[in-house]
Design an enzyme around this catalytic site. Structure first.
Site, short mmCIF file in Angstrom:
data_model
loop_
_atom_site.label_atom_id
_atom_site.label_comp_id
_atom_site.label_asym_id
_atom_site.label_seq_id
_atom_site.Cartn_x
_atom_site.Cartn_y
_atom_site.Cartn_z
N MET A 1 24.91 -51.68 69.61
CA MET A 1 25.75 -52.31 68.72
C MET A 1 25.63 -52.41 67.59
SD MET A 1 28.39 -54.03 72.22
CE MET A 1 27.26 -55.20 72.65
N GLY A 2 24.59 -51.61 67.06
CA GLY A 2 23.81 -52.65 65.53
C GLY A 2 23.25 -53.48 65.74
N HIS B 1 15.85 -52.45 70.13
CA HIS B 1 16.13 -51.20 69.56
C HIS B 1 15.54 -49.62 69.46
CE1 HIS B 1 19.39 -54.09 68.48
NE2 HIS B 1 20.24 -53.22 70.30
N GLN C 1 15.51 -51.45 79.89
CA GLN C 1 15.45 -52.60 80.96
C GLN C 1 15.91 -54.08 80.66
OE1 GLN C 1 14.75 -51.95 83.97
NE2 GLN C 1 14.79 -53.99 85.17
N LYS C 2 16.13 -54.24 79.51
CA LYS C 2 17.28 -55.68 79.76
C LYS C 2 18.16 -55.40 79.60
CE LYS C 2 18.25 -59.26 76.78
NZ LYS C 2 19.57 -59.25 76.64
N GLN D 1 22.85 -52.89 83.61
CA GLN D 1 23.78 -51.79 83.00
C GLN D 1 23.19 -50.15 83.30
OE1 GLN D 1 25.14 -52.01 78.14
NE2 GLN D 1 23.55 -51.37 77.87
N VAL E 1 11.36 -55.28 75.17
CA VAL E 1 10.41 -55.79 74.07
C VAL E 1 11.16 -57.50 74.25
CG1 VAL E 1 10.21 -55.81 71.59
CG2 VAL E 1 10.95 -53.95 73.50
N SER F 1 20.16 -59.10 69.78
CA SER F 1 20.72 -59.63 68.46
C SER F 1 21.81 -61.02 68.90
CB SER F 1 22.18 -58.57 68.47
OG SER F 1 21.95 -57.04 68.60
#
Ligand code: AMP
Length: 286
Positions: free
Chosen positions: A28-29, A35, A146-147, A151, A174, A184
């Site tokens: 999602m940026g 990422h 894995q965060k 999902q 991370v 984010s």
């Protein structure tokens, strides 16, 4: 690096390069090192790397943070260019959901607990957009973090059930030096909340410490996490969980060590909701 916003352009890109492998990283940026680790792994394992940046409206409930979700496409493009990404897909809402759009992907069991219990429409939105991205790109491999543990389980289930011909690869979380998982949404935190937000990691570590010393009681592990979180005045616990990593059903009583446990939690700092998890098994941690 190509930057495209149309599905037709992705099809052309894919069809003009036959016989090569493609790795897809859906995002999602507002990109961070979490990422970029997915992108680097995709770069190592595939001939071509594609990244999608799409703040998918259907995975946000009306009460959630869609309109204020952080965005910085120019910065994202610069970061991706530095990782030798081949193509970035930045569709707008109408490209993904043109008028008359009527289909969704609804996954049953594994979407129900945890995040799904608090965000009842979330995974339908996620599965639908990821299925679309899989059909658009036809990737050989798709990379997730894995965060967002649930999902990953949901996407694996969808790939199995609907016969998507690709491999789902889940990469480690991370973290900042003090343990806070990169997200984010960390941008929303005030300096005081940012300091307090290490409570998630500290809570996970407390439960992991117990697990490593032989504790298998689900209630004991949950109590350890809750103890750390409730000691942090700025934190408001949404849930803590000790779940079966495969079914995501809550363990009660003694956890069978061979099956392991997904420790997970969601915690509010004012309006900002953070999630984190550790996957513990008998042989390895996280
Ligand atoms: P998002 O942009 O938040 O939808 O995340 C895009 C992908 O990056 C998802 O597969 C996330 O699980 C993954 N991701 C987000 N944060 C991290 C992190 N701290 N470490 C590893 N992967 C992450």
């Amino acid at each position: 690096m190509q930057i495209v916003s149309g599905i037709a352009e992705i099809r052309v890109f894919r069809q003009s390069r036959g016989g090569v492998t493609l790795g897809l990283v859906p995002t999602m940026g507002y990109l961070h090192e979490g990422h970029l680790e997915l992108v680097r792994r995709a770069r190592r394992e595939n001939d071509l790397v594609a990244v999608s940046i799409f703040v998918n409206p259907t995975q946000f409930a009306p009460t959630e943070d869609l309109s204020r979700y952080p965005r910085d496409l120019e910065r994202d493009f610069a970061l991706l260019s530095g990782e030798s990404v081949d193509i970035v897909f930045v569709p707008d809402d109408r490209e993904m959901y043109p008028s008359g759009f009527q289909s969704t992907v609804l996954i049953k069991g594994v979407t129900q607990p945890l995040e799904g219990a608090r965000r009842p429409t979330h995974f339908e939105g996620v599965a639908t957009v990821v299925a679309k991205l899989f059909n658009i790109f036809q990737p050989d491999r798709a990379y997730f973090g894995q965060k967002d543990a649930q999902q990953s389980v949901v996407i694996r289930q969808m790939v199995r059930d609907l016969n998507f011909n690709l491999e789902v690869i889940v990469c480690p979380t991370v973290r900042e030096a003090d343990g806070l998982a990169l997200s984010s949404r960390n941008k929303y935190l005030t300096a005081e909340q940012r300091a307090a937000a290490t409570a998630l990691y500290r809570a996970l570590m407390a439960a992991r410490h117990l697990w490593d010393s032989g504790q298998r009681g689900a209630d004991k592990l949950r109590a350890a996490m809750l103890g750390v979180l409730t000691a942090e005045p700025l934190a408001r616990v949404d849930y803590v969980s000790t779940a079966n990593p495969a079914s995501l059903q809550e363990w009660e009583g003694e956890i069978p060590a061979a099956e392991g446990v997904l420790l997970s939690m969601a915690v509010f700092f004012d309006k900002t909701r953070l999630i984190d998890n550790f996957l513990l098994t008998s042989t390895e941690s996280e």
